[in-house]
Write a protein that holds these residues in place. Structure first.
Motif, PDB file in Angstrom:
ATOM      1  N   TYR A  14       0.805  -1.054   0.111  1.00 38.16           N
ATOM      2  CA  TYR A  14       0.059  -0.200  -0.070  1.00 38.16           C
ATOM      3  C   TYR A  14       0.914   1.230   0.087  1.00 38.16           C
ATOM      4  O   TYR A  14       0.713   2.215  -0.869  1.00 38.16           O
ATOM      5  N   THR A  15       1.779   1.080   0.596  1.00 38.06           N
ATOM      6  CA  THR A  15       2.765   2.360   0.880  1.00 38.06           C
ATOM      7  C   THR A  15       3.476   2.522  -0.574  1.00 38.06           C
ATOM      8  O   THR A  15       3.679   3.689  -1.083  1.00 38.06           O
ATOM      9  N   ARG A  18       1.091   4.167  -2.911  1.00 32.26           N
ATOM     10  CA  ARG A  18       0.673   5.454  -2.452  1.00 32.26           C
ATOM     11  C   ARG A  18       1.993   6.440  -3.020  1.00 32.26           C
ATOM     12  O   ARG A  18       1.601   7.460  -3.560  1.00 32.26           O
ATOM     13  N   GLU A  19       3.203   5.872  -3.081  1.00 28.71           N
ATOM     14  CA  GLU A  19       4.220   6.495  -3.389  1.00 28.71           C
ATOM     15  C   GLU A  19       4.359   6.795  -4.927  1.00 28.71           C
ATOM     16  O   GLU A  19       4.553   7.767  -5.559  1.00 28.71           O
TER      17      GLU A  19
END
Length: 307
Positions: A14-15, A18-19
């Motif tokens: 997820y990170t 998102r990036e």
């Protein structure tokens, strides 16, 4: 796999997503501008070049007819090619030499160097404007400043350099050379990167300034010369404003200042042959691409890098 590992991997994915989305968000303005303002119009122009599009009526597909006409049945195209190539072959080398000469002079540690750099760079900022082109036309007209100076100093009654087909193109070459500031700044930056101990060693060996220039300065400056030559060549092929203003958009006298871009403009916005003008634009793209490719293919024989 434990629940802890699974939850940690999901959080990491997820990170990362998102990036990536944040990165694309920052790129979105450039991507939008590229596809909407650059690639889209370019592809539409390519389609137009295959049609007989004009001011009125729907464009009709004609295939390569416009390109065949350019190559076989358009004498003004060849006139524009001759004028443009003459302009490029004269203005680019002379501008390079003049810019390098001024950069070498400014690299001698003159007092007030920043002021001199600003003064010499100023023509590059304003030289391509309509106001300067109008001023240039006044300077080289029959009763212009140049003829007044020649008459006062030597008693010579000069012609109208702008209206004379034998000299009109050379006035535009002089205007292009006058806009040497950008190349000069780049040359000056390149000169500052040459190690001074090389000149000191050459002086100890008895080499004069001329030998140092041709044996040290020029070889180490060839990457900068190559960069400036490519940029100036592309800009020279795209020259338009000076010829348009000085000749009142006609390319005269007797097509002596009919730059390629000016002829393209006439076909599009005077004769309203948008399809034919689009074909002319793509021919110009091909010419610039060929010159750029030739420059890069020959660079390995004379451009010397640190390695």
């Amino acid at each position: 796999m434990s629940l802890v590992d699974a939850s940690g991997r999901k959080a990491g994915n997820y990170t990362g997503l998102r990036e990536q989305l944040a990165g694309y968000g920052f790129l979105a303005p450039w991507l939008l501008g590229f596809f909407v303002l650059t690639l889209g119009p370019a592809l539409f122009s390519l389609y137009m070049s295959m049609t007989d599009a004009g001011l009125m009526g729907d464009p009709q597909w004609v295939g390569t007819e416009n390109y065949v006409r350019i190559a076989t049945d358009d004498p003004r195209f060849w006139t524009a090619i001759n004028v443009t190539f003459t302009f490029v072959l004269l203005s680019v080398p002379l501008k390079l030499v003049f810019a390098l000469a001024i950069a070498v002079a400014l690299n001698k540690g003159l007092r007030g160097l920043t002021l001199f750099r600003a003064i010499f760079y100023l023509p590059s900022l304003i030289g391509g404007s309509v106001a300067i082109a109008v001023l240039w036309r006044q300077v080289f007209s029959g009763d212009g400043l140049l003829n007044q100076a020649l008459n006062a100093l030597f008693g010579y009654e000069g012609p109208s350099w702008i209206s004379n087909p034998s000299t009109s193109l050379y006035t535009l070459v002089l205007l292009a050379i006058w806009q040497f500031g950008s190349s000069m700044i780049i040359f000056l930056a390149g000169l500052r990167q040459i190690p001074q101990d090389m000149y000191e060693a050459a002086s100890i060996d008895g080499a004069g300034r001329g030998r140092q220039f041709f044996k040290i300065t020029l070889p180490l400056l060839t990457p900068v010369i190559f960069f400036n030559a490519v940029i100036l060549t592309i800009d020279a092929f795209k020259a338009f404003t000076s010829a348009f203003v000085i000749s009142d958009g006609s390319g005269g006298p007797i097509d002596s200042t009919l730059f390629y871009t000016l002829y393209l403009y006439q076909e599009a916005f005077t004769n309203f042959r948008f399809g034919y003008a689009s074909a002319l634009a793509w021919v110009l793209v091909a010419i610039i691409a060929v010159f750029t490719a030739l420059s890069f293919s020959t660079a390995r024989y004379w451009v010397h890098y640190d390695d």
